[in-house]
Scaffold this motif. Structure first.
Motif, PDB file in Angstrom:
ATOM      1  N   THR A  48       0.973   1.008   7.198  1.00 29.12           N
ATOM      2  CA  THR A  48      -0.031   2.018   7.745  1.00 29.12           C
ATOM      3  C   THR A  48       0.973   3.240   8.204  1.00 29.12           C
ATOM      4  O   THR A  48       2.092   2.875   8.689  1.00 29.12           O
ATOM      5  CB  THR A  48      -1.008   1.432   8.659  1.00 29.12           C
ATOM      6  OG1 THR A  48      -0.200   0.893   9.818  1.00 29.12           O
ATOM      7  CG2 THR A  48      -1.745   0.179   8.322  1.00 29.12           C
ATOM      8  N   ARG A  49       0.279   4.344   8.161  1.00 33.12           N
ATOM      9  CA  ARG A  49       0.883   5.380   8.748  1.00 33.12           C
ATOM     10  C   ARG A  49      -0.127   6.176   9.728  1.00 33.12           C
ATOM     11  O   ARG A  49      -1.315   6.340   9.287  1.00 33.12           O
ATOM     12  CB  ARG A  49       1.438   6.335   7.707  1.00 33.12           C
ATOM     13  CG  ARG A  49       2.575   6.091   6.868  1.00 33.12           C
ATOM     14  CD  ARG A  49       3.248   6.990   5.968  1.00 33.12           C
ATOM     15  NE  ARG A  49       4.364   6.311   5.241  1.00 33.12           N
ATOM     16  CZ  ARG A  49       4.589   5.628   4.321  1.00 33.12           C
ATOM     17  NH1 ARG A  49       3.331   5.065   4.068  1.00 33.12           N
ATOM     18  NH2 ARG A  49       5.677   5.087   4.031  1.00 33.12           N
ATOM     19  N   THR A  50       0.364   6.462  10.856  1.00 30.04           N
ATOM     20  CA  THR A  50      -0.656   7.024  11.746  1.00 30.04           C
ATOM     21  C   THR A  50       0.185   8.264  12.477  1.00 30.04           C
ATOM     22  O   THR A  50       1.253   7.931  12.887  1.00 30.04           O
ATOM     23  CB  THR A  50      -0.944   5.771  12.870  1.00 30.04           C
ATOM     24  OG1 THR A  50      -1.415   4.835  12.353  1.00 30.04           O
ATOM     25  CG2 THR A  50      -2.215   6.427  13.824  1.00 30.04           C
ATOM     26  N   GLN A  51      -0.667   9.300  12.622  1.00 36.46           N
ATOM     27  CA  GLN A  51      -0.302  10.386  13.643  1.00 36.46           C
ATOM     28  C   GLN A  51      -0.624  10.419  14.993  1.00 36.46           C
ATOM     29  O   GLN A  51      -1.964  10.307  15.338  1.00 36.46           O
ATOM     30  CB  GLN A  51      -0.633  11.484  12.642  1.00 36.46           C
ATOM     31  CG  GLN A  51       0.121  11.851  11.488  1.00 36.46           C
ATOM     32  CD  GLN A  51      -0.188  13.308  10.828  1.00 36.46           C
ATOM     33  OE1 GLN A  51      -1.127  13.946  11.460  1.00 36.46           O
ATOM     34  NE2 GLN A  51       0.658  13.370   9.668  1.00 36.46           N
ATOM     35  N   THR A 102       5.314   4.717  11.143  1.00 37.14           N
ATOM     36  CA  THR A 102       5.111   3.763  10.114  1.00 37.14           C
ATOM     37  C   THR A 102       4.980   2.389  10.623  1.00 37.14           C
ATOM     38  O   THR A 102       5.917   2.027  11.480  1.00 37.14           O
ATOM     39  CB  THR A 102       6.006   4.049   9.081  1.00 37.14           C
ATOM     40  OG1 THR A 102       6.018   5.278   8.523  1.00 37.14           O
ATOM     41  CG2 THR A 102       5.824   2.917   7.660  1.00 37.14           C
ATOM     42  N   ALA A 103       4.066   1.501  10.008  1.00 36.70           N
ATOM     43  CA  ALA A 103       4.111   0.169  10.697  1.00 36.70           C
ATOM     44  C   ALA A 103       3.865  -0.894   9.307  1.00 36.70           C
ATOM     45  O   ALA A 103       3.094  -0.506   8.476  1.00 36.70           O
ATOM     46  CB  ALA A 103       2.843  -0.115  11.703  1.00 36.70           C
ATOM     47  N   ALA A 104       4.867  -1.855   9.575  1.00 37.15           N
ATOM     48  CA  ALA A 104       4.732  -2.840   8.649  1.00 37.15           C
ATOM     49  C   ALA A 104       5.094  -4.211   9.200  1.00 37.15           C
ATOM     50  O   ALA A 104       6.453  -4.059   9.600  1.00 37.15           O
ATOM     51  CB  ALA A 104       5.540  -2.562   7.098  1.00 37.15           C
ATOM     52  N   MET A 105       4.704  -5.196   8.777  1.00 41.29           N
ATOM     53  CA  MET A 105       5.210  -6.603   8.983  1.00 41.29           C
ATOM     54  C   MET A 105       5.603  -6.672  10.720  1.00 41.29           C
ATOM     55  O   MET A 105       6.626  -7.302  11.049  1.00 41.29           O
ATOM     56  CB  MET A 105       6.560  -7.022   8.279  1.00 41.29           C
ATOM     57  CG  MET A 105       6.193  -7.035   6.818  1.00 41.29           C
ATOM     58  SD  MET A 105       7.680  -7.130   5.743  1.00 41.29           S
ATOM     59  CE  MET A 105       8.076  -8.847   6.249  1.00 41.29           C
ATOM     60  N   GLY A 106       4.564  -6.189  11.445  1.00 43.05           N
ATOM     61  CA  GLY A 106       4.897  -6.366  12.835  1.00 43.05           C
ATOM     62  C   GLY A 106       6.010  -5.239  13.386  1.00 43.05           C
ATOM     63  O   GLY A 106       6.284  -5.416  14.528  1.00 43.05           O
TER      64      GLY A 106
END
Length: 120
Positions: A48-51, A102-106
């Motif tokens: 996920t990508r969050t601004q 950017t978030a991935a795998m914790g």
């Protein structure tokens, strides 16, 4: 996933029995390469990508604002290297900035930024 790390795949090449994947680690930007048989399943992580609006930079940590809820996030570190330098320089000019996380795998990391468009 390449070598257990979330990666952005850059190239895929296939010969009769082998697939060669080259990519870049999402968090360290290190190049990765893997070869596997054609019939192998590939694990795809949820990314996920969050601004967030950048409020402050204190002690190497970003203070980020979730505009929709008013919540703040303080646990994202300022990235090392050119990205961290660019964020610091742009923030010092007084320009309002959005930071992409950017978030991935914790795991989470700042991965980009852009100037907020001026409001009319």
């Amino acid at each position: 996933m390449l070598h257990g790390r979330p990666a952005r795949i850059v190239t895929v090449s296939v010969d009769r029995e082998t697939v060669r994947l080259t990519g870049v680690d999402l968090f360290t930007r290190a190049p990765l390469e893997a070869r596997c048989p054609v019939a192998t399943d590939v694990v795809v992580p949820v990314v996920t990508r969050t601004q967030y609006l950048l409020r402050d930079i204190t002690g190497g940590q970003l203070s980020l604002l979730v505009e929709t809820t008013g919540e703040t996030r303080e646990e994202i570190p300022l990235p090392d290297g050119p990205l961290g330098t660019d964020i610091t320089t742009a923030f010092a000019t007084g320009t309002p900035l959005y930071v992409t996380v950017t978030a991935a795998m914790g795991r989470e990391a700042a991965s980009g930024y852009r100037a907020r468009a001026p409001r009319p």
